[in-house]
Design a protein around this motif. Structure first.
Motif, PDB file in Angstrom:
ATOM      1  N   ASP A  47       1.915 -16.297   9.352  1.00 46.46           N
ATOM      2  CA  ASP A  47       0.906 -15.843  10.412  1.00 46.46           C
ATOM      3  C   ASP A  47       1.474 -14.833  11.593  1.00 46.46           C
ATOM      4  O   ASP A  47       1.587 -15.477  12.664  1.00 46.46           O
ATOM      5  CB  ASP A  47       0.702 -17.341  11.345  1.00 46.46           C
ATOM      6  N   VAL A  48       1.825 -13.942  11.008  1.00 46.37           N
ATOM      7  CA  VAL A  48       2.494 -12.882  11.815  1.00 46.37           C
ATOM      8  C   VAL A  48       1.479 -12.173  12.646  1.00 46.37           C
ATOM      9  O   VAL A  48       0.345 -11.934  12.131  1.00 46.37           O
ATOM     10  CB  VAL A  48       3.525 -12.148  10.849  1.00 46.37           C
ATOM     11  N   ARG A  49       1.845 -11.924  13.682  1.00 41.69           N
ATOM     12  CA  ARG A  49       1.055 -10.879  14.700  1.00 41.69           C
ATOM     13  C   ARG A  49       1.735  -9.541  14.945  1.00 41.69           C
ATOM     14  O   ARG A  49       0.731  -8.771  15.269  1.00 41.69           O
ATOM     15  CB  ARG A  49       0.940 -11.790  15.960  1.00 41.69           C
ATOM     16  N   LEU A  50       2.816  -9.307  14.577  1.00 34.79           N
ATOM     17  CA  LEU A  50       3.501  -8.145  14.803  1.00 34.79           C
ATOM     18  C   LEU A  50       4.338  -7.880  13.493  1.00 34.79           C
ATOM     19  O   LEU A  50       5.313  -8.526  13.336  1.00 34.79           O
ATOM     20  CB  LEU A  50       4.293  -7.878  15.959  1.00 34.79           C
ATOM     21  N   LEU A  51       4.085  -6.835  12.957  1.00 33.79           N
ATOM     22  CA  LEU A  51       4.704  -6.613  11.415  1.00 33.79           C
ATOM     23  C   LEU A  51       5.542  -5.184  11.848  1.00 33.79           C
ATOM     24  O   LEU A  51       4.884  -4.351  12.318  1.00 33.79           O
ATOM     25  CB  LEU A  51       3.675  -6.209  10.372  1.00 33.79           C
ATOM     26  N   ILE A  52       6.660  -5.295  11.330  1.00 38.36           N
ATOM     27  CA  ILE A  52       7.648  -4.117  11.735  1.00 38.36           C
ATOM     28  C   ILE A  52       8.002  -3.544  10.523  1.00 38.36           C
ATOM     29  O   ILE A  52       8.534  -4.524   9.356  1.00 38.36           O
ATOM     30  CB  ILE A  52       8.850  -4.441  12.516  1.00 38.36           C
ATOM     31  N   LEU A  53       7.824  -2.351  10.029  1.00 35.61           N
ATOM     32  CA  LEU A  53       8.207  -2.023   8.802  1.00 35.61           C
ATOM     33  C   LEU A  53       9.205  -0.922   9.118  1.00 35.61           C
ATOM     34  O   LEU A  53       9.099   0.187   9.510  1.00 35.61           O
ATOM     35  CB  LEU A  53       7.073  -1.263   7.743  1.00 35.61           C
ATOM     36  N   ASP A  54      10.609  -1.014   8.465  1.00 32.62           N
ATOM     37  CA  ASP A  54      11.573   0.055   8.572  1.00 32.62           C
ATOM     38  C   ASP A  54      11.502   1.072   7.293  1.00 32.62           C
ATOM     39  O   ASP A  54      11.771   0.492   6.077  1.00 32.62           O
ATOM     40  CB  ASP A  54      12.975  -0.749   8.567  1.00 32.62           C
ATOM     41  N   GLU A  55      11.026   2.028   7.384  1.00 36.28           N
ATOM     42  CA  GLU A  55      10.867   3.102   6.322  1.00 36.28           C
ATOM     43  C   GLU A  55      10.535   2.576   5.023  1.00 36.28           C
ATOM     44  O   GLU A  55      10.774   2.453   4.134  1.00 36.28           O
ATOM     45  CB  GLU A  55      12.407   3.460   6.088  1.00 36.28           C
ATOM     46  N   PRO A  56       9.101   1.982   5.282  1.00 35.45           N
ATOM     47  CA  PRO A  56       8.546   1.512   4.040  1.00 35.45           C
ATOM     48  C   PRO A  56       8.278   2.145   3.088  1.00 35.45           C
ATOM     49  O   PRO A  56       8.407   1.988   2.081  1.00 35.45           O
ATOM     50  CB  PRO A  56       7.130   1.071   4.805  1.00 35.45           C
ATOM     51  N   THR A  57       8.119   3.502   3.093  1.00 35.70           N
ATOM     52  CA  THR A  57       7.828   4.495   1.784  1.00 35.70           C
ATOM     53  C   THR A  57       8.886   5.180   1.473  1.00 35.70           C
ATOM     54  O   THR A  57       8.832   6.206   0.518  1.00 35.70           O
ATOM     55  CB  THR A  57       6.706   5.503   2.395  1.00 35.70           C
ATOM     56  N   ALA A  58       9.967   5.204   2.166  1.00 40.98           N
ATOM     57  CA  ALA A  58      11.256   5.873   1.787  1.00 40.98           C
ATOM     58  C   ALA A  58      11.407   5.594   0.190  1.00 40.98           C
ATOM     59  O   ALA A  58      11.890   6.806  -0.478  1.00 40.98           O
ATOM     60  CB  ALA A  58      12.641   5.316   2.505  1.00 40.98           C
ATOM     61  N   ALA A  59      11.327   4.563  -0.452  1.00 35.92           N
ATOM     62  CA  ALA A  59      11.867   4.611  -1.913  1.00 35.92           C
ATOM     63  C   ALA A  59      10.499   4.567  -2.795  1.00 35.92           C
ATOM     64  O   ALA A  59      10.508   4.327  -3.926  1.00 35.92           O
ATOM     65  CB  ALA A  59      12.492   3.283  -2.188  1.00 35.92           C
ATOM     66  N   LEU A  60       9.259   4.932  -2.428  1.00 37.35           N
ATOM     67  CA  LEU A  60       8.108   4.719  -2.946  1.00 37.35           C
ATOM     68  C   LEU A  60       7.595   6.333  -3.525  1.00 37.35           C
ATOM     69  O   LEU A  60       7.747   7.069  -2.841  1.00 37.35           O
ATOM     70  CB  LEU A  60       6.956   4.221  -2.036  1.00 37.35           C
ATOM     71  N   ASN A  61       6.996   6.348  -4.545  1.00 37.91           N
ATOM     72  CA  ASN A  61       6.310   7.277  -4.851  1.00 37.91           C
ATOM     73  C   ASN A  61       4.963   7.674  -4.140  1.00 37.91           C
ATOM     74  O   ASN A  61       4.518   6.725  -3.483  1.00 37.91           O
ATOM     75  CB  ASN A  61       6.205   7.388  -6.556  1.00 37.91           C
ATOM     76  N   ASP A  62       4.328   8.492  -4.486  1.00 43.19           N
ATOM     77  CA  ASP A  62       3.029   9.093  -3.977  1.00 43.19           C
ATOM     78  C   ASP A  62       1.920   7.793  -3.980  1.00 43.19           C
ATOM     79  O   ASP A  62       1.426   7.596  -2.827  1.00 43.19           O
ATOM     80  CB  ASP A  62       2.565  10.192  -4.495  1.00 43.19           C
ATOM     81  N   ASN A  63       1.796   7.448  -5.253  1.00 42.87           N
ATOM     82  CA  ASN A  63       0.441   6.354  -5.393  1.00 42.87           C
ATOM     83  C   ASN A  63       0.967   5.183  -4.556  1.00 42.87           C
ATOM     84  O   ASN A  63       0.010   4.684  -3.844  1.00 42.87           O
ATOM     85  CB  ASN A  63       0.577   5.878  -6.698  1.00 42.87           C
ATOM     86  N   ASP A  64       2.296   4.452  -4.686  1.00 39.97           N
ATOM     87  CA  ASP A  64       2.608   3.409  -4.042  1.00 39.97           C
ATOM     88  C   ASP A  64       2.482   3.662  -2.508  1.00 39.97           C
ATOM     89  O   ASP A  64       2.148   2.597  -1.834  1.00 39.97           O
ATOM     90  CB  ASP A  64       3.755   2.966  -4.602  1.00 39.97           C
ATOM     91  N   SER A  65       2.947   4.709  -2.033  1.00 41.45           N
ATOM     92  CA  SER A  65       2.995   4.957  -0.447  1.00 41.45           C
ATOM     93  C   SER A  65       1.489   4.938  -0.169  1.00 41.45           C
ATOM     94  O   SER A  65       1.217   4.433   0.900  1.00 41.45           O
ATOM     95  CB  SER A  65       3.394   6.468  -0.292  1.00 41.45           C
ATOM     96  N   GLU A  66       0.578   5.690  -0.870  1.00 37.12           N
ATOM     97  CA  GLU A  66      -0.836   5.622  -0.520  1.00 37.12           C
ATOM     98  C   GLU A  66      -1.382   4.202  -0.527  1.00 37.12           C
ATOM     99  O   GLU A  66      -2.035   3.988   0.634  1.00 37.12           O
ATOM    100  CB  GLU A  66      -1.558   6.573  -1.575  1.00 37.12           C
TER     101      GLU A  66
END
Lengths: 528, 416
Positions: free
Chosen positions: A162-181
């Protein structure tokens, strides 16, 4: 009046000897995607750690107001209970456990007997996976999923609480294009459901695409918050905020007289040790005698990986490339061979990779070139002390004697021991990875002086640094690295922080195995 | 002079060494500080002296009698030999659980050849050493090149080599050895210089040892002064030499009044001296400490970690074979169950002697004192007629307290 879900007011966080945050303020409106950007070490992660309770209340100054209430989190479980979830760059999942087990780790779904009710748990897991758009069987072990899908599991885990504030630290740093998208799409969807997110990112195109506001942090201070819904904000505008800093006289003077080329790297490509992607992709660079070159790149650009793979293939899988020393091709399959060919690499993490902390200064200095002190396999201990005393004096290592244990020295002095070690190995080219990380200003100046003395003696020096002013202050040329590729090369006279930053954040086709397009266009475009 | 010196010398830097008169510093001149300053190392020596004096008092001097001293040396020699190899293994961050079984197997091979096939004694010794080296290479291969933790490899080895011992001996004991073989562990150097109620040769060896020690200390002192390092004040230095000489000669006197110089003691002394030097001053020894202290840093400094690990285990196999020969010789035969739990004695000796559980720290001399400490305690309790079960309890507590002391010390030092 705006409806702010979060207000952080003049947060100040001090570590021994360093002020990591000084009076940082951050306001996040309910239901927006709020990006935070800044250079490496600007204080972004520290700020998020303060927010999520990793640094508990009382270890920092200032107030956190979450949902209208002043919050005093004493730990990460506290902030989670309040509805704040942080997803770190390094995912905190257990690879051998299933998706369900990971989702409810520490929060297990129990039946009446007190045992885990696996049917209900799997059912709820399926629902969560659907919500994040992940089509996987919840009993699949996490280790079988790619990084992108693991990231989604992490988000699903946060949603389960039940999170109301989600913090993402460099979420796409290790992802390829599709996954980032896909991930960005998910963030949009969550926003439409009323979720507030904070995203730390280096990828300015992503920030432009998704965020409603961006706060720029620099040197532990809030610089500005830009409203991205206004159309006027461009990537250049953000870059200016990130680097806007003056060069001052923090760097010793040096006359530059580069000589012949000493060391060259050609078409260097390195694979990730366990994943099927290129961490370094077709990198080319060269350095001349008496020259300092810099490698600039953001976190995850592959700077350290490039250096370590060149240094006796100490990182990843070697795929292709050739090294030249004085124009002759060399092969360095092991650290030993690399040292023999005259390459030295001083690590960015001196405690983990650079020093034997339980041993003394003299033995750390001699470690890479013990052969020079030995006859018949036995080390001349007296000569060793003399060598160490020499270094202690010329490098100004502050310690009672060379018999002092390195673990007790300050960061700057530890760094001087690491440099002494590599200088004693008598290299042709020194690769210095973040040579001034975590050391104070005075010691930094001394390190720069040492670098100047090295090039004056005809050595070639490669400096990897996150601090652009540092690179501009000490280098002759600077290469920029982004997603494993050299995206530019600038003589320092033509380089500005803005130009470097735009090359470092250059939108790039993600490096994928087997399908890399040559990046030579970029190289030529920016070379002198 | 090269490297740092040339490269970084600036105009203002002091000139080269000989031109600058040495300014001897006497930093460690204070004997009290020298002792307490490095409690980790000196603690074990203090404990040893205390224990020796304690049992001498409790047994009315019986524990220091010539016969008993000879006994302790003979009885614990093979554990000390194992402890030399074990401390090296532990410093590198490994462990070896198989040495007890290796002692049994090498002894069995030797016995099968010498007793079973009537080969000369030296054939048995050489075969045992060859088997030990082969076993070491086998375990070293799995640890160093395949990357299996030494705990697992040597646990497997413990079972494997015990099984092979039963196979080689066909499940029965073999004895007795001919006199020459038996003499390795139980024999004494004959009275080469004649006897006068005591063995003059033993005293001569003792005197040679004292002279050797004095010469090496003086040479070291001269070198330290030449390289401008601190040295103890002259009276303290002389006092130290006299004290060591007195202890060694007293020990030799006691031996001379018993049965003379045991052959095992000579073997042991050679091994201790050699391995102390190897661990202290050889490139190999230094690489062992580097690997144990920080594996990643060692690797990135060009240490060939695999090769070093391999040779560490080859060496352990060799020393286990030496211990196997000594033990089979002493027990005058080979038994399928020989050497049971020797690995634990050797490991205990290394840890009591100050080796760190996390690797990177430990000394051969420390392990020797650790092994002797256990030996003196066991021997003293036997003399006092302490119950066997209680002896085990006390040995266990000594090990636990020694490691607890080490952990406490490390925390106090604030490193890691």
């Amino acid at each position: 009046m705006t409806d702010n879900i979060l207000e952080m007011r003049s947060i100040t966080k001090t570590f021994p000897g360093v002020k990591a945050l000084s009076g940082v303020s951050l306001s996040v409106r309910r239901g927006e995607v709020h990006a935070i950007c800044g250079e490496n070490g600007a204080g972004k992660s520290t700020l998020m750690k303060v927010l999520s309770g990793v640094y508990p209340h009382g270890t920092y100054e200032g107030d956190i107001v979450f949902d209208g209430q002043v919050s005093r989190f004493s730990g990460i479980s506290d902030s989670e209970r309040a509805g704040i979830a942080i997803i770190h760059q390094e995912l905190a999942l257990v690879p051998y456990l299933s998706i369900t087990e990971n989702l409810f780790l520490g929060n297990e779904v129990r039946g009446r007997t007190g045992l885990i009710d696996w049917h209900r748990a799997n059912g709820e897991a399926s629902k969560l996976l659907q919500r994040v758009g992940l089509d996987e069987n919840p009993t699949t072990p996490i280790g079988q999923l790619g990084v992108g899908k693991q990231q989604l599991v992490e988000i699903a885990k946060a949603l389960s609480k039940d999170v109301r504030l989600l913090i993402l630290d460099e979420p796409t740093a290790a992802l390829n294009d599709n996954d980032s998208e896909h991930l960005l799409g998910l963030l949009r969807q969550l926003r439409s459901e009323g979720m507030t997110s904070i995203m730390i990112s280096h990828k300015l195109n992503e920030i432009e695409a998704i965020s409603d506001a961006v706060t720029i942090i620099r040197d532990g201070q809030t610089i500005e918050t830009l409203d991205m819904r206004a159309d006027t904000v461009t990537e250049d505008r953000i870059i200016r905020g990130m680097v806007g800093r003056d060069l001052d006289s923090r760097f010793p003077e040096r006359e530059s007289h580069p000589g012949e080329e000493v060391f060259r790297i050609e078409d260097w490509t390195v694979g990730h040790p366990s994943q099927d992607r290129h961490v370094v992709d077709g990198a080319n660079l060269s350095v001349r005698a008496g020259e300092v070159i810099g490698i600039a790149g953001l976190m995850g650009a592959g700077r350290t990986e490039l250096a370590m793979s060149v240094f006796g293939r100490s990182y990843g899988r070697y795929l292709s490339g050739q090294l030249y020393m004085h124009g002759k091709p060399i092969v360095a399959r092991s650290v030993r061979q690399a040292i023999k060919h005259g390459i030295a690499y001083a690590t960015e993490d001196r405690k983990k990779y650079g020093l034997n902390l339980i041993d003394d200064i003299k033995r750390n200095i001699s470690a890479a070139a013990l052969g020079k002190l030995a006859t018949g396999g036995f080390v001349n201990a007296h000569e060793e002390i003399r060598v160490a005393e020499d270094s202690k004096r010329s490098m100004n290592i502050k310690a009672p004697t060379v018999m002092a244990v390195t673990g007790k020295l300050s960061g700057g002095n530890q760094q001087k021991v690491v440099l002494s070690k590599w200088i004693y190995s008598d290299p042709e080219v020194l690769i210095l990875d973040e040579p001034t990380r975590g050391i104070d200003v005075g010691a930094k100046y001394e390190i720069y002086t040492i670098i100047n003395r090295l090039v004056a003696a005809g050595k070639a020096v490669i400096v990897i640094s996150s601090e652009l002013p540092e690179l501009l202050g000490i280098c002759d040329r600077v290469y920029t690295l982004s997603a494993g590729r050299i995206t530019g090369e600038l003589p320092v006279a033509e380089a500005t922080q803005e130009r470097l930053m735009s090359l470092m954040t250059k939108d790039k086709t993600p490096a994928r195995a087997g399908a890399h397009t040559p990046s030579t266009d970029d190289d030529q475009e920016h070379s002198a | 002079m090269s490297g740092t010196g040339d490269l970084l010398k600036k105009g203002s830097a002091p000139g080269s060494l000989p031109s600058k008169p040495p300014a001897p510093r006497s930093g460690s001149a204070n004997p009290f500080r020298a002792l307490t300053g490095n409690l980790r190392e000196s603690g074990i020596y203090i404990a040893f002296v205390v224990v020796v004096l304690l049992f001498a008092f409790l047994t009315d001097g019986l524990s220091l009698s010539p016969g008993n001293i000879t006994n302790i040396v003979l009885q614990y020699s093979y554990v000390l030999v194992l402890a030399i190899g074990m401390v090296i293994v532990i410093v590198a961050g490994h462990i070896d659980l198989s040495v007890g079984s290796v002692v049994a197997l090498t002894g069995a091979v030797s016995a099968q050849l010498v007793i079973g096939s009537s080969q000369p004694w030296w054939v048995g010794v050489l075969a045992a050493l060859a088997v030990g080296l082969a076993i070491g290479a086998w375990q070293g291969f799995w640890v160093a090149f395949v990357g299996i933790p030494a705990f697992i490899v040597t646990l497997a080895g413990m079972l494997l080599f015990r099984g092979l011992t039963y196979y080689v001996l066909d499940n029965v004991s073999l004895s007795p050895f001919p006199g020459e073989y038996n003499g390795i562990a139980t024999g004494f150097i004959p009275a080469l210089m004649g006897g006068y109620g005591y063995d003059a040769f033993t005293l001569f060896i003792g005197a040679v040892a004292v002279a050797g020690y004095a010469v090496s200390q003086v040479r070291n002192r001269i070198a330290r002064v030449r390289y401008q390092q601190s040295v103890e004040s002259m009276p303290l230095f002389v006092l130290k030499l006299i004290a060591v000489a007195a202890v060694v000669m007293a020990f030799a006197w006691q031996l001379a009044n018993s049965r003379g110089m045991p052959i095992v003691l000579i073997i042991l002394a050679v091994l201790i001296l050699t391995y102390s030097l190897v661990m202290k001053s050889s490139v190999f020894g230094r690489q062992v400490y580097a690997i144990g202290g920080n594996l990643a840093a060692a690797q990135l400094s060009g240490v060939n970690v695999r090769r070093v690990n391999f040779w560490i285990f080859v060496n352990m196999g060799f020393l286990a074979a030496v211990a196997g020969v000594i033990f089979s010789s002493r027990s005058n035969g080979a038994q399928p169950g020989a050497g049971n739990s020797f690995e634990l004695d050797a490991i205990a000796a290394a840890f009591i002697g100050g080796a760190a559980v996390t690797g990177g720290v430990g000394k051969v001399t420390g392990a020797m004192i650790g092994g002797l400490l256990v030996g003196v305690i066991s021997n003293g309790m036997q003399l006092l007629g302490v119950d066997q079960s209680l002896q085990q309890v006390i040995k266990g507590l000594v090990l636990l307290l020694a490691v607890a002391f080490d952990v406490y010390n490390k925390r106090r030092a604030g490193v890691r």
